[in-house]
Design a protein around this motif. Structure first.
Motif, PDB file in Angstrom:
ATOM      1  N   THR A 126       0.834  -1.212   0.000  1.00  0.00           N
ATOM      2  CA  THR A 126       0.000   0.000   0.000  1.00  0.00           C
ATOM      3  C   THR A 126       0.862   1.253   0.000  1.00  0.00           C
ATOM      4  O   THR A 126       0.601   2.209  -0.748  1.00  0.00           O
ATOM      5  N   THR A 259     -10.362  -3.532  -1.690  1.00  0.00           N
ATOM      6  CA  THR A 259      -8.977  -3.249  -2.062  1.00  0.00           C
ATOM      7  C   THR A 259      -8.829  -3.353  -3.571  1.00  0.00           C
ATOM      8  O   THR A 259      -9.160  -4.383  -4.161  1.00  0.00           O
ATOM      9  N   SER A 268       1.655  -5.084  -6.740  1.00  0.00           N
ATOM     10  CA  SER A 268       0.317  -5.422  -6.237  1.00  0.00           C
ATOM     11  C   SER A 268      -0.015  -6.912  -6.348  1.00  0.00           C
ATOM     12  O   SER A 268      -0.831  -7.433  -5.593  1.00  0.00           O
TER      13      SER A 268
END
Length: 303
Positions: A126, A259, A268
């Motif tokens: 993140t 998310t 990611s």
């Protein structure tokens, strides 16, 4: 009266003593020796667990949320029982890796390690711009119950299959030392390969799973020799990942957060989820190496 002296057997230093296990095996029938062979009991145990777990999951999934939870948990319970049966009745040995004493403590410690691992991975991804997080609960109680039930069963089944049966059978076949390393490598590769059929899987995601999941849980088992501990790691990892709204090995479940992958796939993990990110691969290696070294120190200590 004549006294006689019993003749004492002459020691034969030239004859090697049989190991306790070898002496024990001589009392077994041919059939018993066949089932006591590591490859035999491993295949029987794995096949039984996979078949019964698939049955419970298929039946439970058609009965709503409660059915899905019950089916998954029952699959995990059966896995534990099958492992105990296989080891006691076929392999003919004790089952210290599933000892009831200390099971809760080992499980909670595994949960703490697994939670720390996945939270650190999600947090770093993140911060690097890989995820966008937002609160998005849908029936929070049901969502949490489903995450706990499904992942408890999944963790028990997969860890007993890979670490409880496959790992220990390979280790037994090749002997202590070399066998342990072969077992770690083979089970890690098979664990990653087993996830290659999942949605969004790629060659990289399979390799990443082999390293971060296969090596990490294999190293944890080498260190603790306790299945409750590795089940705890696996459970916390999958449950938290799902609750964060991140695909768990390509599968999405109801979550508390929404998310969205916003950064490069290398960061990611893309459609497969954070497990295909380079971040958890690096973190898992940082955790695995100390556990492997601790396991080696323990086995090198003379007894």
């Amino acid at each position: 009266m004549t006294h006689t002296t019993a003749t004492r057997p002459v020691a034969r230093p030239d004859l090697p003593r049989r190991a306790p296990e070898a002496r024990e095996r001589t009392g077994l029938t041919r059939t018993q020796r066949f089932f006591a062979f590591p490859a035999t009991w491993a295949v029987i145990g794995i096949a039984a667990i996979v078949l019964v777990d698939s049955l419970f999951i298929n039946v439970g999934s058609g009965l709503g949320t409660v059915g899905a939870i019950v089916g998954a948990v029952l699959g995990g319970v059966v896995a534990v029982l099958v492992h105990r049966f296989v080891m006691h009745r076929l392999a003919r040995r004790a089952v210290p890796e599933l000892a009831a004493r200390g099971a809760l403590r080992q499980g909670l410690q595994g949960i703490a390690l697994g939670a720390g691992f996945i939270l650190a991975s999600i947090g770093i991804v993140t911060l690097l711009g890989g995820f966008s997080l937002s609160w998005h609960p849908v029936d929070a109680v049901s969502t949490i119950a489903l995450a706990i039930g499904i992942n408890l069963g999944t963790a028990a089944v997969e860890e007993i299959v890979f670490r409880g049966l496959a790992f220990q059978a390979i280790e037994k076949l090749f002997g202590a030392g070399r066998g342990t390393w072969i077992a770690l490598a083979v089970t890690a590769l098979f664990f990653g390969g087993a996830h290659m059929l999942n949605p969004g899987a790629t060659l990289w995601s399979g390799l990443a799973m082999s390293i971060e999941a296969g090596v990490l849980t294999g190293a944890a088992f080498m260190w603790r020799r306790n299945l409750w501990f590795v089940m705890g790691i696996h459970f916390a990892w999958n449950a938290l990942e799902g609750l964060f709204g991140i695909a768990v090995s390509g599968h999405r479940d109801p979550s508390l957060l929404l998310t969205v992958a916003t950064g490069p796939t290398a960061i990611s993990g893309g459609a497969f989820g954070v497990e295909a990110s380079i971040v958890p691969v690096i973190i898992s290696l940082a955790l695995s190496v100390p556990m492997i070294l601790a396991a080696r120190r323990r086995t090198s200590v003379p007894r």
